[in-house]
Design an enzyme around this catalytic site. Sequence first.
Site, mmCIF file in Angstrom:
data_model
loop_
_atom_site.group_PDB
_atom_site.id
_atom_site.type_symbol
_atom_site.label_atom_id
_atom_site.label_comp_id
_atom_site.label_asym_id
_atom_site.label_seq_id
_atom_site.Cartn_x
_atom_site.Cartn_y
_atom_site.Cartn_z
ATOM 1 N N PHE A 1 0.849 -1.186 0.000
ATOM 2 C CA PHE A 1 0.000 0.000 0.000
ATOM 3 C C PHE A 1 0.887 1.239 0.000
ATOM 4 O O PHE A 1 1.742 1.398 0.864
ATOM 5 C CB PHE A 1 -0.898 0.016 1.229
ATOM 6 C CG PHE A 1 -2.061 -0.939 1.166
ATOM 7 C CD1 PHE A 1 -2.114 -1.941 0.211
ATOM 8 C CD2 PHE A 1 -3.108 -0.835 2.069
ATOM 9 C CE1 PHE A 1 -3.192 -2.818 0.154
ATOM 10 C CE2 PHE A 1 -4.194 -1.698 2.029
ATOM 11 C CZ PHE A 1 -4.228 -2.695 1.074
ATOM 12 N N GLU A 2 0.680 2.109 -0.955
ATOM 13 C CA GLU A 2 1.469 3.330 -1.077
ATOM 14 C C GLU A 2 0.532 4.539 -1.163
ATOM 15 O O GLU A 2 -0.679 4.415 -1.038
ATOM 16 C CB GLU A 2 2.384 3.241 -2.311
ATOM 17 C CG GLU A 2 3.349 2.059 -2.273
ATOM 18 C CD GLU A 2 4.254 1.980 -3.485
ATOM 19 O OE1 GLU A 2 4.394 2.992 -4.197
ATOM 20 O OE2 GLU A 2 4.827 0.900 -3.724
ATOM 21 N N GLY A 3 1.119 5.704 -1.389
ATOM 22 C CA GLY A 3 0.318 6.912 -1.592
ATOM 23 C C GLY A 3 -0.581 7.218 -0.414
ATOM 24 O O GLY A 3 -0.139 7.351 0.729
#
Length: 602
Positions: free
Chosen positions: A385-387
């Site tokens: 999971f990024e951003g």
Amino acid sequence: MDRTRLTAAVAAAVLAVTGLVATTGSAAAADTELARNGGFEAGLTGWTCSAGSGVAVSSPTHGGTSALKATPAGSDNAKCAQTATVKPNSDYTLSGWVQGSYVYLGASGTGTTDVSTWTASAPGWQKLTTSFRTGPSTTSVTLYTHGWYGTPAYHADDISLFGPGGDPATVPAAPAGLRAGSPGSTSVPLTWNSSAGATSYHVYRDGARVATVGGTSATVTGLTAATTYSFQVSAANEAGESAKSPAVSATTTSGGGDTGGDLPAHALVGYLHASFANGSGYTRMADVPDSWDVINLAFGEPTSVTSGDIRFKLCPVAECPNVESEADFKAAIKAKQAAGKKVLISIGGANGQVQLATTGARDAFVTSVSKIIDDYGLDGLDIDFEGHSLSLNTGDTDFRSPTSPVIVNLISALKTLKAKYGPDFVLTMAPETFFVQLGYQYYGSGPWGGQDPRAGAYLPVIHALRDDLTLLHVQDYNSGSIMGLDNQYHSMGGADFHIAMTDMLLTGFPVAGDQAKFFPALRPEQVAIGLPASTQAGNGHTSPAEVNKALDCLTKNVATACGSYRTHGTWPALRGLMTWSINWDRFNQFEFSRNFDAYRWS
């Protein structure tokens, strides 16, 4: 000014010449220097800096060989302070030399009117001076210096508090209530009650001092599995060190602890661009070299940011002309597994934002991810999971008991999947440094708001799942400079960054500088270092020689490899390396994997 003790007569003469005379007249015979380590010759001894913002440096200095450098960041103004013992109804002069923009020097807790002075701009050393009178019952005051929000680092040196000395400090009592938490195979968490007057605590293992902390908790690491240890703690201040507390014993677990089982002692993890080409070219599953022990299929992505409904499809022929059929892809997965490899579905990536803000999204996540795992016969799941996928709501301040729905629902979903597939289920995570190590300085929006709510947001997920987690491989790339446990900033691209970032995971750290909220160390077999496979793969590419230096330092404690950084342990069981990506490594003639294969771990 020379820091040796002056006679009263000489002191008075110096004060008269330099203008440091207290407001009521000449210094009395009892006047003396009360600031401890005001020249920072002993590092930060006697001083406490907010959010780990301060460090002693050798240049620039005003006098002696050391000075303070403190760096404001976010909502922290880099305040460094100490408490001095004073007499009631007495006059004091506070002075110091500073360099930088918007630098403050002051005293609080005076019992009358707290004072401060500041300079808007001091490109060279500038002296600040102020004075105050203590109240009728004041026995201690706090001296401090700080910068201003959003400004560069400032420097301070030769800080002085001159006036009548108070009653001498006494050695604190030995701490009570020492207790051991649940041990791991290589670590034991400890907590104890505070001792009045203590400014630090020393932790002992089997009679040897192993740590000094400012709060009432510590995690002792670098232990041997299935071994009983005896721990004690003492309290200390400027007057000395207390007796040691009564000992408590704890026995580390039997080791292993590997969730997802059967990984080699040192593993190579890589992402395979299975659903896109990304400029590096498509690599068929059957063509992935045997070097790779864990293959993460990139990526499963949601139908919408908040749906929780995850889908995975092979790269379309228009983008990847050499893509294999789905039947051949599945057959190749089985062949890899027969050879002892693990194949996972990785969820997220830079473009796959996933926010499980509702229980409906949580349940859709579990159902859809299970379908992908079952359809392709996979070994487990990687969370990338990024951003803006993870962030902390205002008021969610303790990583041990999160309240933000996107965090709580993700934890619940992952525990459900782990329970469904059993102990052989492989669970890995690939957060960015912003979501993990930055938590040493900042957590969520902070106590006053205004910070990025994503700061440290992976910590509650990692902590809640530490007993289920097979591997954590933080992305040591595409990162800004991050403060390490030495309170220095470290930048990507060389061995130093990987050493400092990995040391934080294997040592543990106080979240947002709060010793009462200590993120415990992970087991070394749970940790791999994440790097880009080539200069095209991401910012922060590290040459093979620098990668080997990082491994030499962390697993063998080779002094020349560690550089100026001093790790808090040696971890020969460090699991290995992760890279973005298998495709980019192939594009770069397999430089990354060939270097891993050639490295001698012992």
